[in-house]
Design a protein around this motif. Structure first.
Motif, short mmCIF file in Angstrom:
data_model
loop_
_atom_site.label_atom_id
_atom_site.label_comp_id
_atom_site.label_asym_id
_atom_site.label_seq_id
_atom_site.Cartn_x
_atom_site.Cartn_y
_atom_site.Cartn_z
N ASP A 225 9.75 -1.17 -4.03
CA ASP A 225 10.31 -2.10 -2.77
C ASP A 225 8.66 -2.51 -2.11
OD1 ASP A 225 10.64 -2.72 -0.44
OD2 ASP A 225 12.14 -1.33 0.32
N LEU A 226 8.02 -3.59 -1.94
CA LEU A 226 7.31 -3.63 -1.27
C LEU A 226 7.01 -4.23 -0.09
CD1 LEU A 226 5.19 -6.04 -3.93
CD2 LEU A 226 5.06 -2.99 -3.73
N GLY A 227 8.48 -4.11 1.20
CA GLY A 227 8.89 -4.82 2.27
C GLY A 227 7.90 -6.43 2.88
N SER A 228 7.84 -6.25 3.07
CA SER A 228 6.93 -7.53 3.84
C SER A 228 5.59 -7.70 4.24
CB SER A 228 7.96 -8.13 5.30
OG SER A 228 7.38 -8.94 5.72
N ARG A 229 4.81 -8.77 4.09
CA ARG A 229 3.29 -8.58 4.62
C ARG A 229 4.16 -9.09 5.95
NH1 ARG A 229 0.17 -12.94 2.47
NH2 ARG A 229 -1.96 -11.95 3.92
N ARG A 230 4.88 -9.55 6.97
CA ARG A 230 5.00 -9.64 8.09
C ARG A 230 4.55 -8.65 9.18
NH1 ARG A 230 5.25 -14.91 9.00
NH2 ARG A 230 4.90 -16.29 6.95
N HIS B 186 0.94 -0.85 -0.17
CA HIS B 186 -0.24 -0.33 0.00
C HIS B 186 0.90 1.43 0.10
CE1 HIS B 186 -4.31 1.20 0.44
NE2 HIS B 186 -3.43 2.30 0.74
N GLY B 187 2.20 1.52 0.90
CA GLY B 187 2.59 2.63 0.70
C GLY B 187 3.42 2.57 -0.50
N ALA B 188 3.96 1.64 -1.28
CA ALA B 188 4.94 1.50 -2.26
C ALA B 188 3.50 1.89 -3.64
CB ALA B 188 5.37 0.50 -2.97
N ILE B 189 2.29 2.09 -3.30
CA ILE B 189 1.25 2.40 -4.44
C ILE B 189 1.09 4.13 -4.33
CG2 ILE B 189 -1.01 2.25 -5.36
CD1 ILE B 189 -1.35 -0.95 -4.67
N ALA B 190 0.64 4.18 -2.75
CA ALA B 190 0.45 5.28 -2.48
C ALA B 190 1.72 6.16 -2.79
CB ALA B 190 0.14 5.62 -0.98
N GLN B 191 2.46 6.15 -2.23
CA GLN B 191 3.72 6.90 -3.48
C GLN B 191 3.68 6.73 -5.18
OE1 GLN B 191 7.61 5.34 -1.63
NE2 GLN B 191 8.58 7.28 -0.99
#
Ligand code: NAP
Ligand code: BLA
Length: 325
Positions: A270-275, A130-135
């Motif tokens: 960069d999508l990071g982790s789901r954890r 979500h962060g990557a999309i919003a950015q």
């Protein structure tokens, strides 16, 4: 300030992660957990020195519980939240807030009148995706078309509550995050249509073996979204794709890979982790209760996503286009 006493209803994945996180934060301690099986619940609370209960009524009225976390099946969310608020407790819910808009609205009113925290978790908003999309969104110009597909092939269909319509709710209600991601990014929805199909009888009390729901949303700003959710044994391959087309470019999330597509270049995101998302949410709840800091999502926003999901259910039942007021 005294440590916050926490009671958790449920003993599944979300409940376990919550228990560990509240226990590990010096601002809170676990008082009790409630599950249907006493032995299993006792085993779970043993490392935390908390009480195991089989009756959630006893948990929500326990004098040492200040905050009730509702991490059980969706059907029971509204009933338990109401009882907890009536007992003057703060409430955290794993989404959805309730299975119907009417019940959700009345819970918001109750929380306001009791002056208690009512937080509906939406961990998808805390995720790297979500962060990557919003950015990246400002880079693609005006978005006009979204395709969001989440299909899980599962053979044989699992014997789980999430394959029961009466326990999980209509697909986009139980899986509310698929709608909430979009309302969070693109705002209000004008109208919706939807087709859905269930295998197995899916009657009250009966499980389905596959569900598929395909909805079209027209946002007030003109954006069109095709949103597909399905799971079960009639499906043969997984698909997790979120694609946003804008007038200057596109954002594509396919599984764990994110790409920003522009006229003259492509960049990976960069999508990071789901954890770690439940832990992040938990820390923010404690920040809100101890420091008065605002949370990352309001129950009104969750209610709005539920309003859209309910319109989609209505569209699916009637075969009509349904306005979202
Ligand atoms: P789960 O692992 O399947 O756990 C569900 C829990 O509900 C079970 O441990 C069970 O505890 C309890 N339960 C009560 N009545 C039940 C029934 N008739 N059938 C089956 N279980 C029953 O589910 P979960 O993933 O933790 O999900 C819990 C809540 O969190 C749901 O509302 C879900 O929408 C929400 N959520 C989950 C995630 C996630 O990543 N997992 C993310 C966002 C939101 P007892 O058997 O001890 O009663
Ligand atoms: C959401 N995950 C959910 C929900 C359920 C599960 C019931 C809420 C309903 C829905 O939105 O569909 C259940 N998720 C599971 C199960 C697994 C799983 C049983 O991944 C088994 C592996 N959730 C997890 C785990 C992770 C996780 C292990 O249980 C991450 C490592 C993440 N689940 C996760 C996230 C959401 C979610 C981020 C929000 C939905 C979204 O991505 O939009």
């Amino acid at each position: 300030m005294d440590s916050i006493g926490v009671g958790i209803v449920g003993t599944g994945y979300a409940a376990k992660v919550r228990a560990e996180t509240f226990h590990g934060d010096r601002r809170s301690h676990l008082v009790a957990m409630a599950g249907r099986n006493l032995e299993k619940t006792q085993e779970l609370v043993a490392p935390y020195g908390a009480i195991a209960l089989t009756d959630w009524h006893a948990l929500v009225t326990h004098p040492s519980v200040d905050l009730v976390v509702i991490a059980t099946i969706n059907r029971d969310h509204g009933t338990i939240a109401r009882a907890a608020l009536e007992a003057h407790k703060h409430v955290v819910l794993e989404y959805p807030l309730a299975l119907t808009v009417a019940e959700a609205e009345s819970l918001l009113e109750l929380a306001a009148s009791k002056q208690r925290l009512l937080h509906v978790e939406h961990i998808e908003l805390l995720s790297g995706i979500h962060g990557a999309i919003a950015q990246s969104l400002p880079e693609i110009g005006t978005p006009f078309y979204v395709r969001y597909t989440d299909l899980t092939a599962k053979r044989p269909a699992p014997d789980r509550w999430s394959y029961h319509n009466d326990l999980f709710g209509f697909p986009f209600v139980g899986a509310l995050s698929r709608i909430h991601r979009l309302t969070n990014l693109f705002g209000s929805v004008a109208h919706v249509s939807c087709e859905s199909r269930f295998w197995g009888d899916g009657l009250p009390g009966q499980a389905f073996t596959t569900c598929i729901a395909s909805a079209q949303l027209k946002f007030t700003n003109g954006l069109i979204a095709d949103v597909v959710y399905g799971k079960g044994e009639a499906l043969w391959s997984d698909e997790r794709v979120l694609l946003i087309h804008g007038e200057q470019g596109a954002i594509q999330i396919a599984g764990e890979v994110g790409t920003l597509i522009l006229a003259d270049q492509e960049r990976s995101l960069d999508l990071g982790s789901r954890r770690g998302l439940f832990a992040k949410d938990t820390a923010m709840v404690l920040d809100a209760l101890t420091l008065g800091q605002p949370l990352y999502v309001t129950p009104q926003e969750s209610l709005y996503a539920l309003r859209v999901a309910e319109a989609i259910r209505c569209a699916s039942e009637t075969g009509r286009v349904v306005s979202v007021d």
